[in-house]
Design an enzyme around this catalytic site. Structure first.
Site, short mmCIF file in Angstrom:
data_model
loop_
_atom_site.label_atom_id
_atom_site.label_comp_id
_atom_site.label_asym_id
_atom_site.label_seq_id
_atom_site.Cartn_x
_atom_site.Cartn_y
_atom_site.Cartn_z
N GLU A 243 25.32 48.83 16.98
CA GLU A 243 26.42 49.19 16.07
C GLU A 243 26.18 50.45 15.24
OE1 GLU A 243 27.13 45.61 13.85
OE2 GLU A 243 27.52 44.43 15.64
N GLU A 366 28.73 39.89 24.13
CA GLU A 366 29.05 38.90 23.07
C GLU A 366 30.49 38.43 23.21
OE1 GLU A 366 27.96 40.32 19.15
OE2 GLU A 366 26.22 41.40 19.91
#
Ligand code: G3I
Length: 460
Positions: A243, A366
């Site tokens: 991220e 995910e």
């Protein structure tokens, strides 16, 4: 899974993270990179005990300045080819740059006959993984063993879990998960070495002040080297950096709400990313090294990620793949300034094409599909329950899963893994908000029975 607190469920114009978005805490696309944050984790920084989860960015709804892309108009094509895979140079000494590439058109994959086992059905395509926690790998062992052949530790390999105090590595919880996987012939993805969240408080400070560049770099190297060596031979792929890019394509930096800014970037600048990959490669030259992020369907963000990865590969940094987090919602947002306005299959396809054109592997890391729609206001009376999760809604969720799996199959050469963020609906991070809001985002229900979503990804 831990209890996520502070969900601002009634705020419709907040900025927040992928997960906040996935959790239905509506978020606004950020274009400035300097106001509020994409988040990345509804959980905020557990180490700091922050209650910024879920609606972390909600404090500054003015931060977003609107959408940054073309929504679903950015569709990519509908052809059977991807952008091509230029092929990596794969230099054994430097660790290679992008592996072998996909070599042009993606031929997709054909699932395995009529197997009733998810992982077997997709054996010709990619491993099927699940995130597990220190309980679920036992409480959900039957499902895991029946349908999955890969696991990711949901929290147990994060920095704060492995090195809560400096120099003291605690591997017990992670080892138990890895041992379970090894004993059951499952692959293990390591998650996540360098992230702005879930770090111990000592990491970024020194002698009462901020840590120096030099010391932080050596702490990062020490952590990565120790951890990657510990799991060498057992973990085949690592999320090395998690991220680092904002929705507008800029680097995640400072001036973001607590828990959202990247101290790594603030202190080290963007070079921390290349250094992390180099350290990981030194520690285990055989491990596949991934960059992992959310909202890949936003055109500006996918371009930012592409630019960063291309820059790394051009410098010979050993990056081998990109992880698409894939915390999706049952439908895209209709709010043009909401990140999920861009949440269309065609936009995700563009990301897969872009990234694989660099010769990188792509993994869905995910996956879950929340029932909540970003941009819609929810309150306790409209929170879903097992009773209001109707057959119609189940069918709708199933159809959404199906369209994403059609895409994954179409890119079955470029995609080398699909991991769900959980196993069954009784244990999902999306239900762990202090507001009490429940979600039902996975393929198996709260009683571990297959849902229509399961049939949708199996029966075609
Ligand atoms: O470990 C503490 C425990 O000691 C304490 O008693 C308990 C009380 O709440 O909290 C525990 O920590 C929790 C931790 O999960 C472990 O259970 C944290 O509060 C909680 O915030 C944390 O949430 C995790 C979140 O990452 C943190 O950002 C979620 O379980 C996990 O699913 C989520 O995973 C992230 C990925 O790593 C990155 N991508 C987004 C994804 C979803 O947010």
């Amino acid at each position: 899974m831990g209890l996520l607190t502070g969900l601002l469920w009634s705020c419709t114009s907040s900025t927040s993270g992928p997960d906040a978005a996935a959790s239905g805490t509506e978020s606004t696309v950020q274009t400035g990179g300097s106001s509020t944050s994409a988040g990345g984790d509804a959980g905020g920084d557990a180490a700091g005990g922050s209650a910024a989860q879920g609606g972390a960015g909600a404090a500054d709804p003015s931060g977003g300045t609107g959408g940054s892309g073309a929504g679903d108009s950015a569709a990519g094509g509908g052809n059977q080819t991807n952008a091509g895979g230029s092929g990596g140079t794969d230099d054994a000494t430097s660790g290679g740059t992008g592996g072998e590439g996909t070599g042009g058109a993606d031929t997709g994959c054909t699932p395995n006959g009529d197997s009733q086992n998810l992982a077997e059905r997709y054996a010709n395509c990619f491993p099927i993984g699940a995130a597990v926690d220190s309980q679920s790998y036992t409480t959900h062992a039957a499902l895991l063993k029946a349908h999955f052949n890969s696991v990711t530790a949901e929290n147990e390999m994060k920095f704060e879990s492995l090195q809560r105090t400096e120099g003291n590595f605690s591997y017990d919880a992670a080892d138990r998960i890895v041992n379970f996987a090894v004993a059951n012939n499952m692959k293990v993805r390591g998650h996540a070495l360098v992230w702005h969240s879930q770090n111990p408080s000592w990491l970024f400070s020194s002698g009462g002040g901020a840590v120096s560049k030099q010391v932080l770099l050596s702490r990062m190297k020490n952590h990565i080297s120790n951890v990657v060596r510990h799991f060498k031979g057992k973990i085949y792929a690592w999320d090395v950096v998690n991220e680092a890019i904002m929705e507008d394509g800029s680097y995640r930096g400072g001036n973001l709400p607590d828990g959202q800014n990247s101290r790594w970037y603030e202190i080290l600048g963007e070079s921390y990313i290349a250094e992390a990959f180099k350290y990981a490669h030194e520690a285990d030259p055989d491990a596949k090294l991934f960059y992992n992020d959310f909202y890949n369907y936003i055109p500006a963000k996918q371009q930012g990620i592409y630019n960063m990865l291309k820059g790394l590969l051009d410098q010979g940094v050993p990056v081998h793949g990109v992880g698409l987090q894939a915390h999706f919602n049952i439908e895209p947002s209709t709010v043009t300034t909401n990140q999920a306005y861009h949440q269309h299959v065609a936009n995700l396809e563009e990301a897969i094409k872009l990234y694989s054109s660099l010769g990188l592997e792509v993994q869905v890391t995910e996956l879950d599909i929340s029932l909540y729609i970003p941009g819609v206001t929810y309150n306790p009376s409209t929170f879903y329950t097992t009773a209001t999760f109707t057959d119609d809604l189940k069918a709708k969720q199933a159809a959404r899963y199906r369209e994403f799996f059609e895409l994954f199959r179409k890119y079955g050469s470029a995609i080398t893994g699909v991991t769900f963020w959980g196993i069954a609906d009784d244990n999902t991070w999306l239900s762990e908000f202090s507001s009490g809001r429940k979600d039902f985002p996975l393929l198996f229900d709260v009683d571990h029975r297959p849902k229509p979503a399961f049939d949708a990804v199996m029966d075609f």
